[in-house]
Each structure stands twice: as C-alpha cells, then as structure tokens.
Scaffold this active site. Structure first.
Site, PDB file in Angstrom:
ATOM      1  CG  ASP A 241       7.596  19.157 110.214  1.00  0.00           C
ATOM      2  OD1 ASP A 241       6.702  18.598 109.555  1.00  0.00           O
ATOM      3  OD2 ASP A 241       8.794  19.118 109.898  1.00  0.00           O
ATOM      4  CB  ALA A 242       1.927  19.163 111.491  1.00  0.00           C
TER       5      ALA A 242
END
Length: 268
Positions: A115-116
């Site tokens: 995820d970011a």
C-alpha cells in the site's frame, strides 16, 4: 519427443553450453557440474556431457537452484518509498512505479503490491508467469515486515498474533512474530511479523485488532529475497543467486502457473 526426453536428443543445445550462456559457470566448470550429477533437467539428473536441451522448454536446475536461459527476462528489486502506489500508471495521478523502471528497456510489472504508506521490498519483472504465481495468495510466499506501532506490545500480544485474530474477512495468524523493542515511556514498539497471506493491508489490520495501530511499516523480505542495505527509492537487478532462488520458489510445484491461470490474484 517429450520435453523430458530432450536431454538425450541430438537436437537442441548442449547442456554445458546452455549453462555457460546463462552465466552459471564457464563451460569447463559446467561440464564438471554435469559429470558430478549436480544438474537436473525436468527433475531428472543428467550426467552425460553429450546431453542436449531445448532452453525454451526444458527446466534446468543446478544444486537445486533453477536456471533462467531467457536472457530477455529481467528481475529487479525496488525499495519502494512511502507515498508511492504499487502501479505502473495511477489513474488518480499519484506517484507510481514508472520513475523506478527508466533504467530498463523492458516493460516491467510489480509482483503483488504494497500500500502507498508501506515501504520496502517490491519485485519488478517482465516475467509474467513468475509474477502471476508469486503474487497468488494460494502460493503462500512468505513476507517479513517490521512494524512500528503505538503503545507497549506485551508478550501476551505476540502470542495472540501467533494464535490468530478474527478480522472482517476471516481469521488470520502470523507464521512468526517477535517483539524487537518496546518503550514504557510511550515511544511505541517495533514488531517483526512473518506472514504468507496476500490479503490487503493485512499487517495494519492485524495490529489494529490487537490494539496497536501501525505508525510505520516496511517489508524487509519477500520469499528468498532480503532488502539488505538498498536505500529507499533505489532499484537494482537481482544477482544470479537471488534470481535462481526466486525462480526455484516459483517452480517448486510443477504446473502451478497453469493451475492458477484462471484464478484471481490478490493485493498485498
């Protein structure tokens, strides 16, 4: 003629030449490897120097480590920084992975996702079959994460993570879990988690469930690959040893890619 028989064929490439071309060893050393029984073709030991293979079809390993004959394949390790999405083109205009693939002419794709806001080890490759197999949740590739979390994590919490917690999409347990450090003065704790799950944001959800939300998260290991000292935002090609270890992992169950071809892959 079947692929399994090709090592005895008069067609194809001599095995020692194929190994030398793949960068495994010099032709002379490769010949000795064959004579010593260290080379297998399609799972069968081949110890005759006159043996030939079809590099496009036959699966060869040396000392149990897979050999890649296709020199067009690229395998890259990236230490993904936070704030970057695991996509080659983000439809929302966020920073993506394209900036890290400019040094390679081949079109690379990420194996799975982070995820970011999670940093760490991400594999990029143009080997679609390997990417599909290693990213698939049922293949169970082990990943190791270091999480900085709120609060003081107790030994009881570590045991709970190992026994398993109940999430909205079902129960999940860590393969391994250990407390690296903890501060009684409110400085948070460092926890190492080893998982083979491919569920979305699984580490963050597990730690939130046990009352210790993640502050920072980094993936240090993916299967046989270790991040080591690679700086954030840097990418490098895998070494021959690392590449062989990754291919060996992907080949450990013959036909896995084919069996999974019609199934859905999952995000990290």
């Amino acid at each position: 003629m079947t692929s399994a028989d090709s090592a005895q064929s008069t067609e194809g490439v001599r095995l020692q030449k194929a190994l030398a071309n793949a960068g495994v060893a010099s032709r002379r050393v490769a010949e000795q490897m064959i004579v010593d029984g260290r080379v297998r073709v399609n799972g069968r030991v081949v110890d005759e120097l006159g043996s030939r293979i079809d590099p496009e079809k036959d699966l060869v390993d040396v000392d149990g480590t897979a050999v890649q004959f296709d020199q067009s394949k690229r395998y890259v390790m990236l230490n993904k920084p936070t704030g970057v999405v695991s996509s080659m083109k983000d439809d929302r205009g966020r920073p993506d992975l394209r900036r890290y693939t400019k040094d390679w002419d081949e079109r690379l794709y990420n194996v799975g996702r982070l995820d970011a806001e999670t940093s760490g080890l991400l594999v990029l490759t143009n080997d679609g079959e390997l990417a599909h197999v290693l990213a698939h949740p049922s293949f169970g590739v082990t990943k190791v994460y270091i999480a900085k979390v709120d609060g003081t994590v107790s030994p009881q919490t570590i045991q709970r993570l190992l026994r398993g917690v109940e999430l909205e999409d079902g129960p999940i347990a860590a393969d391994k879990a250990r407390l690296l450090s903890s501060s009684a003065e409110g400085g948070g704790s460092l926890v190492e988690l080893t998982l083979h799950s491919g569920r979305n944001r699984i580490v963050r959800r597990m730690m939130a469930e046990v009352g210790h939300p993640v502050v920072e998260l980094v993936r240090r290991q993916f299967g046989p690959l270790h991040l080591g000292t690679l700086p954030a935002g840097r990418a490098r090609e895998l070494t021959k040893v690392e590449q062989g270890a990754l291919l060996t992992l992907a080949r450990r169950e013959p036909g896995t890619a084919e069996k999974l071809a019609n199934e859905e892959t999952a995000d990290e």
